[in-house]
Design an enzyme around this catalytic site. Sequence first.
Site, mmCIF file in Angstrom:
data_model
loop_
_atom_site.group_PDB
_atom_site.id
_atom_site.type_symbol
_atom_site.label_atom_id
_atom_site.label_comp_id
_atom_site.label_asym_id
_atom_site.label_seq_id
_atom_site.Cartn_x
_atom_site.Cartn_y
_atom_site.Cartn_z
ATOM 1 N N ASP B 93 0.861 -1.185 0.000
ATOM 2 C CA ASP B 93 0.000 0.000 0.000
ATOM 3 C C ASP B 93 0.899 1.237 0.000
ATOM 4 O O ASP B 93 2.131 1.128 0.022
ATOM 5 C CB ASP B 93 -0.979 -0.029 1.175
ATOM 6 C CG ASP B 93 -0.286 0.051 2.517
ATOM 7 O OD1 ASP B 93 0.935 0.269 2.561
ATOM 8 O OD2 ASP B 93 -0.973 -0.113 3.548
ATOM 9 N N GLY B 95 0.949 3.711 2.252
ATOM 10 C CA GLY B 95 1.214 4.283 3.560
ATOM 11 C C GLY B 95 0.159 5.279 4.001
ATOM 12 O O GLY B 95 0.026 5.558 5.191
ATOM 13 N N GLY B 96 -0.590 5.822 3.035
ATOM 14 C CA GLY B 96 -1.543 6.883 3.351
ATOM 15 C C GLY B 96 -2.606 6.473 4.350
ATOM 16 O O GLY B 96 -2.853 7.180 5.329
ATOM 17 N N GLN B 190 -11.538 7.141 -5.275
ATOM 18 C CA GLN B 190 -12.118 7.670 -4.041
ATOM 19 C C GLN B 190 -13.451 8.333 -4.386
ATOM 20 O O GLN B 190 -13.930 8.205 -5.508
ATOM 21 C CB GLN B 190 -11.140 8.646 -3.367
ATOM 22 C CG GLN B 190 -9.914 7.964 -2.746
ATOM 23 C CD GLN B 190 -10.247 7.118 -1.502
ATOM 24 O OE1 GLN B 190 -11.389 7.082 -1.033
ATOM 25 N NE2 GLN B 190 -9.244 6.410 -1.005
ATOM 26 N N GLY B 217 -11.296 3.579 0.387
ATOM 27 C CA GLY B 217 -12.233 4.313 1.223
ATOM 28 C C GLY B 217 -13.493 3.548 1.560
ATOM 29 O O GLY B 217 -14.477 4.135 2.024
ATOM 30 N N ASP B 267 -7.630 -7.693 0.096
ATOM 31 C CA ASP B 267 -6.743 -7.914 1.236
ATOM 32 C C ASP B 267 -7.528 -7.563 2.475
ATOM 33 O O ASP B 267 -8.420 -6.701 2.432
ATOM 34 C CB ASP B 267 -5.501 -7.007 1.181
ATOM 35 C CG ASP B 267 -5.808 -5.609 1.692
ATOM 36 O OD1 ASP B 267 -6.438 -4.831 0.944
ATOM 37 O OD2 ASP B 267 -5.470 -5.296 2.845
#
Lengths: 378, 378
Positions: B93, B95-96, B190, B217, B267
Amino acid sequence: MTERFSFSLLATDGRARRGEIAMPRGIVRTPAFMPVGTAGTVKAMYLDQVRDLGADIILGNVYHLMLRPGAERVARLGGLHDFARWPHPILTDSGGFQVMSLAELRKLDETGVTFRSHVDGSVHSLTPERSIEIQGLLDSDIQMQLDECIRLPAERAEIERAMELSLRWAERCRVAFGDQPGKAMFGIVQGGDLADLRQRSAERLAAMDLKGYAVGGLAVGEPQEVMLAILDETLPVLPQEKPRYLMGVGTPDDIIKSVARGIDMFDCVMPTRAGRHGLAYTRFGKINLKNARHADDPRPLDETSDCPAARDYSRAYLHHLVKTNESLGGMLLTWNNLAYYQQLMAGIRAAIEAKRYDAFCAEVTEAWAKGDMPALAG
Amino acid sequence: MTERFSFSLLATDGRARRGEIAMPRGIVRTPAFMPVGTAGTVKAMYLDQVRDLGADIILGNVYHLMLRPGAERVARLGGLHDFARWPHPILTDSGGFQVMSLAELRKLDETGVTFRSHVDGSVHSLTPERSIEIQGLLDSDIQMQLDECIRLPAERAEIERAMELSLRWAERCRVAFGDQPGKAMFGIVQGGDLADLRQRSAERLAAMDLKGYAVGGLAVGEPQEVMLAILDETLPVLPQEKPRYLMGVGTPDDIIKSVARGIDMFDCVMPTRAGRHGLAYTRFGKINLKNARHADDPRPLDETSDCPAARDYSRAYLHHLVKTNESLGGMLLTWNNLAYYQQLMAGIRAAIEAKRYDAFCAEVTEAWAKGDMPALAG
């Protein structure tokens, strides 16, 4: 497979003994190290792995198992071997030692000991007869007498009182155990750090003609020299033809020195507990994986090991797992440590057979003293 | 082995897709479930076991890995595959998401996000370019754009602002990633729970001609119907010939319903986290091993399973391990859960190939609804 519990001495080298305990559930090659499977599990290991490392026998703790899941429940479920999926020999302790160290509000008298569970505060009692009953419910192959293990230093009168009580409890356990040809009940030598009391204890137990003997009350904080001196004074009094078990010992160095004095069996939480705390036992000595020197080190703990945990994973990865408290860190280091202990025992057995036990001890001791491989140049 | 990242659709059944992602490090059969290997380890598992269960790819978390052991260190050690001993594909991913959920004192602007580590309070910053750089240092096979994932419910203006920012960051990540034929960088749709924003996000990402697309999201607490409605509105806008990844999802029921809508990759921490909390995913639904009904039950979780954890260990033993917080409990239940998830994915793939996906979903759903086998008579 044998129907009867028996012990054979296959070779000796000085006082060191290479033997075999035969039981219906399997053969235990001695000197043997028994991984500790406290509550029916060797922490952070699948028992299949423990077996693959060469363990012939594991240890279970009566204190933990009587509280959870309960001895009668284990019996209904087919015994501890079925419950934990370990069809090989199991030795159980009597529960006494952990009542002394873990339980609250202990009350000990001639009858036995009453205590509160450290888990839920419930009240339990353990007598010599109940301890043997519990070990029978667990279907343990080698059962231990209930004894009183006191803290050192202590006054002679107190050491003697506890030793004599342990002898009377040994006799009650012998009667309670009765005649079970495929199993054994071991007596436990007590007597603190006093040679004459140790010898009296050993003589009186020897006279009971038990199937094996343990030395208890050691490895409780005393210097190694004290422990070894007691072995020197005690073991000659025990019958040569019976297995001897040094309870709760120890470091690799404790083990090789105790084997040199005639000990056949060991158990200790060190390899498993240390593994969960970032420490690795290796042929280079004990390595602390928390140390920053490992953070960038791509080398494994020991590339010559047969154990994947020692051979295949980098020190940098192990360091990372330990620093981040990842469960795989404890899994890998426990695996490494039990592998090292079993490799050490295999080396000990081979050296006794080859009549080169002193040379073997000198070699492993020298390697430990030399220490870990140098850190990589920064 | 292929030199180029590619995706092939092998079969469809309704909107459900059976495909294959080919990369230099291996093939990922889709629909795929990616076990979460947060800090370079799938908790309580050896990665060899994860592979043996049928996982083609695992996920790593940039947030965790950049803090410990650090991306540059992983690069020096040969990349995440060598470090963790997983030579197969890895998706990371950006990291956000975890900066938003775990870190302290976040400050987000057009440039990127600055935050304090939850581990030691140190200050770090993550820009779209740095996220891609880190994922490159890790040598990740499928890299994710940095995005801003906001909490719902939120005002339309706020959802739109974050969605537009995420689009600009997608473009910056696309440029930073450049041309790497063997790897992929995925964009992330998003737009919260607003269909028109989701569609605009999907269209603009589609126009960037990325190698794959994620829906982000979601699975952040909204009802399942909301999530499924967003998939219904969003997926038709994404190109058919690219893989689609639903991030952080989900329960087995979420997965089968999302596959029905055209999702290819998943995931989720559920199977691993639940395993450490005494919960087992099975074909009978979710089973709580803490429940006293299991205390005397000699039956395994599922005798028809290929997984030793499901097939060979009694519920009574698992209950005991969970109640005593023994690490083997988490090890066995995580193993069972990842096995169940991979079995479910294999069943999904076979059903799509056989053009009986609806029937498959009806069967597994009925079995979950029927629930666990009856408790044994007391």
